[in-house]
Design an enzyme around this catalytic site. Structure first.
Site, PDB file in Angstrom:
ATOM      1  N   GLY A  10       1.225  -1.413  -0.025  1.00  0.00           N
ATOM      2  CA  GLY A  10      -0.014   0.343   0.337  1.00  0.00           C
ATOM      3  C   GLY A  10       1.407   1.185  -0.327  1.00  0.00           C
ATOM      4  O   GLY A  10       1.929   1.549   0.735  1.00  0.00           O
ATOM      5  N   ARG A  78       1.500  -5.002  -5.408  1.00  0.00           N
ATOM      6  CA  ARG A  78       1.211  -6.661  -4.588  1.00  0.00           C
ATOM      7  C   ARG A  78       1.294  -7.150  -5.540  1.00  0.00           C
ATOM      8  O   ARG A  78       0.743  -7.518  -6.722  1.00  0.00           O
ATOM      9  CB  ARG A  78       0.479  -6.556  -3.371  1.00  0.00           C
ATOM     10  CG  ARG A  78      -0.251  -5.166  -2.754  1.00  0.00           C
ATOM     11  CD  ARG A  78      -1.099  -5.522  -2.154  1.00  0.00           C
ATOM     12  NE  ARG A  78      -1.767  -4.984  -0.851  1.00  0.00           N
ATOM     13  CZ  ARG A  78      -1.393  -4.025  -0.285  1.00  0.00           C
ATOM     14  NH1 ARG A  78      -0.235  -4.805   0.345  1.00  0.00           N
ATOM     15  NH2 ARG A  78      -2.267  -2.717   0.166  1.00  0.00           N
ATOM     16  N   ASP A 109       4.617  -4.776   6.084  1.00  0.00           N
ATOM     17  CA  ASP A 109       5.202  -6.468   6.102  1.00  0.00           C
ATOM     18  C   ASP A 109       5.948  -7.314   5.268  1.00  0.00           C
ATOM     19  O   ASP A 109       6.215  -8.097   5.000  1.00  0.00           O
ATOM     20  CB  ASP A 109       4.181  -6.681   7.208  1.00  0.00           C
ATOM     21  CG  ASP A 109       2.915  -7.008   6.804  1.00  0.00           C
ATOM     22  OD1 ASP A 109       2.859  -6.001   5.692  1.00  0.00           O
ATOM     23  OD2 ASP A 109       1.668  -7.422   7.824  1.00  0.00           O
ATOM     24  N   THR A 132       3.950   2.310   5.326  1.00  0.00           N
ATOM     25  CA  THR A 132       2.790   1.533   5.855  1.00  0.00           C
ATOM     26  C   THR A 132       2.228   3.375   6.235  1.00  0.00           C
ATOM     27  O   THR A 132       2.367   3.168   7.313  1.00  0.00           O
ATOM     28  CB  THR A 132       2.659   0.319   5.717  1.00  0.00           C
ATOM     29  OG1 THR A 132       1.614   0.065   6.773  1.00  0.00           O
ATOM     30  CG2 THR A 132       3.777   0.153   7.455  1.00  0.00           C
ATOM     31  N   ASP A 134      -0.420   2.109   8.864  1.00  0.00           N
ATOM     32  CA  ASP A 134      -0.466   1.523   9.957  1.00  0.00           C
ATOM     33  C   ASP A 134       0.267   1.559  10.482  1.00  0.00           C
ATOM     34  O   ASP A 134      -0.050   1.598  11.628  1.00  0.00           O
ATOM     35  CB  ASP A 134      -0.894   0.169   9.318  1.00  0.00           C
ATOM     36  CG  ASP A 134      -2.227   0.014   8.163  1.00  0.00           C
ATOM     37  OD1 ASP A 134      -3.001   0.721   8.015  1.00  0.00           O
ATOM     38  OD2 ASP A 134      -1.786  -1.420   7.375  1.00  0.00           O
ATOM     39  N   ASP A 136       2.308  -0.639  12.336  1.00  0.00           N
ATOM     40  CA  ASP A 136       2.541  -1.228  12.248  1.00  0.00           C
ATOM     41  C   ASP A 136       3.327  -2.525  12.712  1.00  0.00           C
ATOM     42  O   ASP A 136       3.137  -3.711  13.220  1.00  0.00           O
ATOM     43  CB  ASP A 136       0.965  -2.204  11.985  1.00  0.00           C
ATOM     44  CG  ASP A 136       0.724  -2.751  10.919  1.00  0.00           C
ATOM     45  OD1 ASP A 136       1.713  -2.433  10.143  1.00  0.00           O
ATOM     46  OD2 ASP A 136       0.424  -3.487  10.310  1.00  0.00           O
ATOM     47  N   ARG A 178      -5.812  -3.115   8.884  1.00  0.00           N
ATOM     48  CA  ARG A 178      -6.043  -4.480   8.468  1.00  0.00           C
ATOM     49  C   ARG A 178      -6.115  -5.377   9.913  1.00  0.00           C
ATOM     50  O   ARG A 178      -7.167  -6.049  10.434  1.00  0.00           O
ATOM     51  CB  ARG A 178      -4.989  -5.107   7.683  1.00  0.00           C
ATOM     52  CG  ARG A 178      -6.296  -5.673   6.709  1.00  0.00           C
ATOM     53  CD  ARG A 178      -5.332  -5.691   5.343  1.00  0.00           C
ATOM     54  NE  ARG A 178      -4.233  -5.697   5.257  1.00  0.00           N
ATOM     55  CZ  ARG A 178      -3.477  -5.233   4.351  1.00  0.00           C
ATOM     56  NH1 ARG A 178      -3.580  -6.735   3.221  1.00  0.00           N
ATOM     57  NH2 ARG A 178      -2.597  -4.672   3.892  1.00  0.00           N
TER      58      ARG A 178
HETATM   59  O1  F6P Z   1      -1.119   0.090   3.382  1.00  0.00           O
HETATM   60  C1  F6P Z   1      -1.512  -0.818   4.346  1.00  0.00           C
HETATM   61  C2  F6P Z   1      -3.667  -0.740   4.041  1.00  0.00           C
HETATM   62  O2  F6P Z   1      -4.353   0.518   4.496  1.00  0.00           O
HETATM   63  C3  F6P Z   1      -4.555  -1.650   5.043  1.00  0.00           C
HETATM   64  O3  F6P Z   1      -4.817  -0.518   5.664  1.00  0.00           O
HETATM   65  C4  F6P Z   1      -5.918  -1.905   4.395  1.00  0.00           C
HETATM   66  O4  F6P Z   1      -6.202  -2.815   4.420  1.00  0.00           O
HETATM   67  C5  F6P Z   1      -5.313  -1.837   3.399  1.00  0.00           C
HETATM   68  O5  F6P Z   1      -3.683  -1.215   3.378  1.00  0.00           O
HETATM   69  C6  F6P Z   1      -5.531  -2.256   1.708  1.00  0.00           C
HETATM   70  O6  F6P Z   1      -5.320  -2.285   0.666  1.00  0.00           O
HETATM   71  P1  F6P Z   1      -5.059  -2.314  -0.881  1.00  0.00           P
HETATM   72  O7  F6P Z   1      -7.243  -2.157  -1.135  1.00  0.00           O
HETATM   73  O8  F6P Z   1      -4.317  -0.924  -1.392  1.00  0.00           O
HETATM   74  O9  F6P Z   1      -5.251  -3.752  -0.933  1.00  0.00           O
END
Ligand code: F6P
Length: 329
Positions: A10, A78, A109, A132, A134, A136, A178
């Site tokens: 992300g 990804r 991660d 990120t 998050d 986390d 998440r």
């Molecule tokens: O970058 C992390 C995050 O923002 C999470 O909190 C979220 O669930 C996820 O990415 C969603 O990302 P995408 O829609 O790009 O898969």
């Protein structure tokens, strides 16, 4: 040395500032930086940032203004292909073919998990930066993008409160995270929300409803609840259903902020942290390090083995949670 830099997973505001810092710190020491587009997927496809001179490199001049830019100029993705052993072996071949000596992956991660796998196939150095929203990861007190995401969420809650107040309603605002309640907790604290729901703690509906009843009987006509998308009882829609089943005393509406939180001009904090980490990654590479993430602790760069950064999610501060809970009276 030829150093490759890429963004993965992300996107997060401040990733461009991190790339800029890596380019400038490396160039100053006489090293070349190549931007790999679209993370591991782009590496497999041999997609590189081509400058106006037609060469595949990032110059200090090219990145001059990047600290202030949101998004990821190097793009992000990804990659399913890279998750396979075949993909990882092929990525190593691509790195050899293009004579890379070191890599700086910027991500979370999943990105560092990928770096561990790649290190088994490739002999070059890999030093990552935590990118990120998050916040986390273990091994750092901060991840790039968190501050901007919280700022965006707080601004949204400020606006939502106006309409909540006009209509005597309760709003359930879902923020990202998440597996982590960091964005939700900081947003709740900074926006003056009444209740927060995060994956790290049990979301107890009888307790929440009794708190809402207390607020209502004390004269409050509206309420704000901030929910982390990864809460164990679900997102805003699910929690709304549960609240209704437990006789929520307010009329409710839900708002999912979603990817809005990943965009926008990075805050000074994100730019500063990203710059420190990008420069720190280059320093670590020059010092011969590999297989580590550059995080920060009290404004100092600290190195943590990739495996350690994602073995669990960074715990939120229970003290901060207690403060939110003290605000509901
Ligand atoms: O970058 C992390 C995050 O923002 C999470 O909190 C979220 O669930 C996820 O990415 C969603 O990302 P995408 O829609 O790009 O898969």
């Amino acid at each position: 040395m030829r150093i490759g830099v890429f963004c993965s997973g992300g996107d997060a505001p401040g990733m461009n500032a991190c790339v800029r810092a890596a380019v400038r710190a490396a160039s100053k020491q006489g090293h070349e930086v190549v931007g790999i587009l679209r993370g591991y997927e782009g590496l497999l496809n041999e997609e590189f940032y081509i400058d106006f001179d037609g060469k595949k490199h990032l110059t200090p001049y090219r990145v001059a203004t990047w600290a202030a830019h949101g998004g990821a100029h190097l793009r992000s993705s990804r990659s399913d292909r890279f998750r396979t052993l075949e993909g990882q072996m092929y990525a190593a071949e691509v790195l050899r073919k293009h004579s890379f000596d070191a890599l700086i992956p910027i991500g979370g991660d999943g990105t560092f998990n990928g770096a561990v796998a790649l290190a088994k196939q490739w002999e070059g150095q890999i030093v990552g930066c935590p990118g990120t929203i998050d916040n986390d990861l273990l091994g750092t007190d901060y991840t790039i993008g968190f501050s901007t995401a919280v700022q965006t969420a707080v601004e949204a809650v400020d606006k939502i409160r106006d309409t909540a107040s006009s209509h005597d309603r309760m709003f359930l605002v879902e923020v990202m995270g998440r597996h982590s309640g960091y964005i939700a907790l900081y947003t709740a604290l900074a926006s003056g929300a009444d209740i927060v729901a995060i994956p790290e703690t049990d979301t107890n509906f009888p307790e929440i409803v009794s708190c809402l009843n207390r607020l209502k009987s004390s004269g409050q006509t509206m309420a704000i609840m901030v929910i982390a998308e990864g809460d164990e009882k679900g997102g805003a829609a699910e929690i709304d259903e549960h609240l209704k089943e437990h006789d929520c005393p307010f009329q409710t509406r839900t708002v999912v902020l979603g990817h809005l939180q990943r965009g926008g001009v990075p805050t000074p904090e994100d730019r500063r942290r990203a710059t420190q980490m990008g420069a720190g990654a280059v320093a670590a590479i020059i010092a011969g390090m590999s297989g580590v993430m550059v995080g920060t602790q009290d404004d100092q760069c600290v190195l943590t083995k990739f495996e350690e950064t994602f073995k669990s999610h960074r715990p939120v501060s229970l003290e901060l949670l207690k403060v939110v809970n003290e605000m509901d009276s």
